[in-house]
Design an enzyme around this catalytic site. Sequence first.
Site, PDB file in Angstrom:
ATOM      1  N   ASP A 163       0.815  -1.213   0.000  1.00  0.00           N
ATOM      2  CA  ASP A 163       0.000   0.000   0.000  1.00  0.00           C
ATOM      3  C   ASP A 163       0.856   1.274   0.000  1.00  0.00           C
ATOM      4  OD1 ASP A 163      -2.485   1.325   0.001  1.00  0.00           O
ATOM      5  OD2 ASP A 163      -3.303   0.038   1.569  1.00  0.00           O
ATOM      6  N   GLU A 197      -0.553   1.873  -5.318  1.00  0.00           N
ATOM      7  CA  GLU A 197      -0.159   3.284  -5.282  1.00  0.00           C
ATOM      8  C   GLU A 197      -1.358   4.203  -5.481  1.00  0.00           C
ATOM      9  OE1 GLU A 197       1.271   6.922  -7.613  1.00  0.00           O
ATOM     10  OE2 GLU A 197      -0.082   5.285  -8.157  1.00  0.00           O
ATOM     11  N   TRP A 198      -2.543   3.603  -5.728  1.00  0.00           N
ATOM     12  CA  TRP A 198      -3.829   4.293  -5.869  1.00  0.00           C
ATOM     13  C   TRP A 198      -3.967   5.068  -7.184  1.00  0.00           C
ATOM     14  CZ3 TRP A 198      -2.693   7.230  -0.753  1.00  0.00           C
ATOM     15  CH2 TRP A 198      -2.576   6.311   0.297  1.00  0.00           C
ATOM     16  N   GLY A 199      -3.044   4.875  -8.121  1.00  0.00           N
ATOM     17  CA  GLY A 199      -3.138   5.563  -9.401  1.00  0.00           C
ATOM     18  C   GLY A 199      -2.743   7.026  -9.372  1.00  0.00           C
ATOM     19  N   ASP A 219      -9.508   3.295  -3.238  1.00  0.00           N
ATOM     20  CA  ASP A 219     -10.300   2.115  -2.887  1.00  0.00           C
ATOM     21  C   ASP A 219     -11.714   2.185  -3.465  1.00  0.00           C
ATOM     22  OD1 ASP A 219      -8.113   1.420  -1.420  1.00  0.00           O
ATOM     23  OD2 ASP A 219      -9.135   1.380   0.518  1.00  0.00           O
TER      24      ASP A 219
END
Length: 400
Positions: A163, A197-199, A219
């Site tokens: 994460d 990396e959540w984009g 998420d």
Amino acid sequence: MCIRDRYQRRVHGESREKRLMILLPFALILTFAVALDNGVGVQPPMGWSSWNYFACNINETIIRETADALISTGLAAAGYVYVNIDDCWAKYRDNQGWIHEDEKAFPSGMKALGDYIHSKGLKYGLYSDAGRKTCAGRPGSLFHEEKDAQKYKEWGADYLKYDNCQSYGWLFPSWRYIRMRDALNATGRPIYFGMCEWGLQQPSRWARPIANSWRTTQDIKDTWASFLHIVDKQVPFTSYAAPGGWNDPDMLEVGNGGMTTSEYEAQFALWALLKAPLFVGCDVRNMSNDTRRILLNRDLIAINQDELGISGRRIWKKGDAEVWGGPLSGGAVAVIFFNRGELQETISATFEEIGYGHNPALVRDLYQQKDLGIYRGSLTFTVPPHSVVVLRLNLSLIHI
């Protein structure tokens, strides 16, 4: 990382590392075609993850029962073999820097839990974070990568979700993820590396040499609005997915109760077409018949696992009506007619638009589980609100 170490790093190494951070993205662009070669990720992974349903409320009993349920429900036989423990399993580091589990939740230890999962013929996934702490405030792995990777090997881990919480803002994310990639590779154990990396920095464009998959968004939530937002975020990046490295639009919400059955069918179909990792996010010990039917749709699983490994894409969008499609092995094509609106839509597409060619096609409806007959030149279907019609066009079975 303690205050003293952080201060020393800033005084003695920050300027050098900042220069490296500036150059690193350009180096990654030049090496984009080189996929991470760690022996895994040839096809999108399939399994179960704890976070969407349980969040931090996990323990070894839940994980063992979930492993048992993957077997008894037929999910494992269909390909869902990873049992991934998300955040909240770790508790503290000792004075030597070794990570330790939450002994109250996992009294038998992580090695024993991994052994149990492996005894079922399943694979064992763990979670950490490329920052000082995880998103739930547990110890992160930044600057502890080698010791953590060694522990993962000792425990028999097959997968790591990594994460992006509580990281240092000036550290370009690729640098933090490269550290863990190298630590995992140094163990000699093939461990699937799922980068989360959540984009934020468009990892589809640079993460292929680093990870086996990369999250493209924040998420997902168990709502139609969240699902649509994430689907739209995939559109610019579908061409970057290929064997060894996959776009990850986050876990499946199928079965969690926040959406309707037809909405869950839409998520599962689009994730399959996008060659996304398929991680069940519900409590598989207590699934409805519809949830089981969707997750066990072998025609859609076959699209996800197709040996070509080419992601589908959005072909066109007109208001709330969309057509998605992509090539499959054997000259077949998968097509999704997607109605994201509140009213029924009649959606049409030509064979040329969907990349099929000019030959007649035997068309199969994958949710209805029936062959529809021979079609020539175009397709037209009526699609209810918040629903999909999912088709496979086969060339090899055609008799002209």
